[in-house]
Motif scaffolding. Sequence first.
Motif, short mmCIF file in Angstrom:
data_model
loop_
_atom_site.label_atom_id
_atom_site.label_comp_id
_atom_site.label_asym_id
_atom_site.label_seq_id
_atom_site.Cartn_x
_atom_site.Cartn_y
_atom_site.Cartn_z
N VAL A 25 4.48 -2.17 -6.49
CA VAL A 25 4.13 -3.53 -6.90
C VAL A 25 5.04 -4.55 -6.22
O VAL A 25 4.58 -5.56 -5.67
CB VAL A 25 4.19 -3.69 -8.43
CG1 VAL A 25 4.15 -5.15 -8.86
CG2 VAL A 25 3.05 -2.93 -9.08
N VAL A 26 6.33 -4.29 -6.23
CA VAL A 26 7.27 -5.23 -5.62
C VAL A 26 7.04 -5.34 -4.12
O VAL A 26 7.02 -6.45 -3.56
CB VAL A 26 8.73 -4.84 -5.94
CG1 VAL A 26 9.72 -5.63 -5.11
CG2 VAL A 26 9.01 -5.04 -7.42
N LEU A 27 6.86 -4.21 -3.45
CA LEU A 27 6.61 -4.26 -2.01
C LEU A 27 5.28 -4.92 -1.69
O LEU A 27 5.16 -5.64 -0.70
CB LEU A 27 6.67 -2.85 -1.42
CG LEU A 27 8.04 -2.19 -1.41
CD1 LEU A 27 7.95 -0.76 -0.87
CD2 LEU A 27 9.06 -3.00 -0.62
N GLY A 28 4.29 -4.70 -2.54
CA GLY A 28 2.99 -5.35 -2.36
C GLY A 28 3.08 -6.86 -2.53
O GLY A 28 2.42 -7.61 -1.81
N ARG A 29 3.89 -7.29 -3.46
CA ARG A 29 4.07 -8.74 -3.67
C ARG A 29 4.86 -9.39 -2.54
O ARG A 29 4.75 -10.59 -2.33
CB ARG A 29 4.79 -9.00 -4.99
CG ARG A 29 3.92 -8.79 -6.19
CD ARG A 29 4.64 -9.17 -7.44
NE ARG A 29 3.75 -9.09 -8.59
CZ ARG A 29 4.05 -9.59 -9.78
NH1 ARG A 29 5.19 -10.19 -9.98
NH2 ARG A 29 3.19 -9.47 -10.76
N ALA A 30 5.67 -8.60 -1.85
CA ALA A 30 6.46 -9.16 -0.76
C ALA A 30 5.55 -9.60 0.38
O ALA A 30 5.82 -10.61 1.04
CB ALA A 30 7.49 -8.15 -0.26
N GLY A 31 4.50 -8.86 0.63
CA GLY A 31 3.53 -9.23 1.65
C GLY A 31 4.13 -9.47 3.02
O GLY A 31 3.71 -10.37 3.73
N GLY A 32 5.11 -8.71 3.40
CA GLY A 32 5.73 -8.86 4.71
C GLY A 32 6.87 -9.87 4.73
O GLY A 32 7.57 -9.99 5.72
N PRO A 34 10.42 -11.70 2.75
CA PRO A 34 11.66 -11.13 2.21
C PRO A 34 11.44 -10.54 0.81
O PRO A 34 10.89 -11.20 -0.07
CB PRO A 34 12.61 -12.32 2.14
CG PRO A 34 11.99 -13.41 2.94
CD PRO A 34 10.53 -13.12 3.01
N VAL A 35 11.84 -9.32 0.63
CA VAL A 35 11.65 -8.63 -0.63
C VAL A 35 12.47 -9.30 -1.74
O VAL A 35 12.05 -9.35 -2.89
CB VAL A 35 12.02 -7.13 -0.50
CG1 VAL A 35 11.82 -6.40 -1.81
CG2 VAL A 35 11.22 -6.47 0.58
N ALA A 36 13.62 -9.84 -1.39
CA ALA A 36 14.49 -10.45 -2.39
C ALA A 36 13.88 -11.71 -3.00
O ALA A 36 14.35 -12.17 -4.04
CB ALA A 36 15.85 -10.77 -1.78
N ASP A 37 12.84 -12.26 -2.38
CA ASP A 37 12.20 -13.46 -2.91
C ASP A 37 11.07 -13.15 -3.89
O ASP A 37 10.46 -14.06 -4.45
CB ASP A 37 11.65 -14.32 -1.76
CG ASP A 37 12.76 -14.92 -0.91
OD1 ASP A 37 13.92 -14.99 -1.40
OD2 ASP A 37 12.48 -15.32 0.24
N VAL A 38 10.79 -11.89 -4.09
CA VAL A 38 9.70 -11.47 -4.98
C VAL A 38 10.12 -11.67 -6.43
O VAL A 38 11.27 -11.42 -6.80
CB VAL A 38 9.34 -9.99 -4.73
CG1 VAL A 38 8.36 -9.47 -5.76
CG2 VAL A 38 8.80 -9.80 -3.34
N ALA A 39 9.19 -12.12 -7.26
CA ALA A 39 9.43 -12.19 -8.71
C ALA A 39 9.39 -10.77 -9.25
O ALA A 39 8.32 -10.18 -9.39
CB ALA A 39 8.38 -13.07 -9.37
N TYR A 40 10.54 -10.22 -9.55
CA TYR A 40 10.66 -8.81 -9.89
C TYR A 40 10.87 -8.55 -11.37
O TYR A 40 10.69 -7.43 -11.85
CB TYR A 40 11.81 -8.16 -9.12
CG TYR A 40 13.17 -8.67 -9.56
CD1 TYR A 40 13.90 -8.00 -10.52
CD2 TYR A 40 13.70 -9.84 -9.03
CE1 TYR A 40 15.13 -8.47 -10.94
CE2 TYR A 40 14.92 -10.32 -9.44
CZ TYR A 40 15.63 -9.63 -10.40
OH TYR A 40 16.85 -10.11 -10.82
N VAL A 41 11.28 -9.55 -12.14
CA VAL A 41 11.67 -9.31 -13.53
C VAL A 41 10.50 -8.80 -14.37
O VAL A 41 10.63 -7.78 -15.07
CB VAL A 41 12.29 -10.59 -14.15
CG1 VAL A 41 12.61 -10.37 -15.62
CG2 VAL A 41 13.54 -11.00 -13.39
N ALA A 42 9.37 -9.49 -14.32
CA ALA A 42 8.22 -9.05 -15.13
C ALA A 42 7.75 -7.65 -14.74
O ALA A 42 7.55 -6.80 -15.62
CB ALA A 42 7.09 -10.06 -15.03
N PRO A 43 7.57 -7.34 -13.44
CA PRO A 43 7.17 -5.97 -13.10
C PRO A 43 8.19 -4.92 -13.54
O PRO A 43 7.81 -3.82 -13.97
CB PRO A 43 7.04 -6.00 -11.58
CG PRO A 43 6.80 -7.41 -11.22
CD PRO A 43 7.54 -8.20 -12.25
#
Length: 139
Positions: A25-32, A34-43
């Motif tokens: 889910v996190v990698l999919g939300r990154a969409g290419g 920066p991964v660190a910019d993904v909203a990760y708390v809810a997932p």
Amino acid sequence: MSYEERGNLVYLVVSALTYLGYVAVVLGRAGGGPVADVAYVAPMLWSIGLSVGLAIVGRVAVEIAKPGGSFKVDARDRDIKRFGEHVAGGVLGVGMVLPLVLALVEAPHFWIANAIYAVFSAWAVFGAAVRSVAYRRGF
């Protein structure tokens, strides 16, 4: 297969799959990007909650599908659990060095939180795997 062994296998599968699902889910939300910019708390919170819920439901489902004999924990079960926790404790102790170092170098919260979650997931999966091997081969 004892009640505790079946429960351990459910825990192993659920722990591994929910963590892998979180990573996907996190990698999919990154969409290419920066991964660190993904909203990760809810997932992450959903993944942890699903892990707990699925472990409970999975254990109940396994018992309904193939009822076991006794629900009593015997000396062998206690020894295997103690052995698995002892071995996996090393993984947890060594693994927690990574989040500590990330915190000391003031890394973004994304990396610290994900390092902690990864280490706890590795601890859970490794401990369950060690217990599964101990049930099958002894220790």
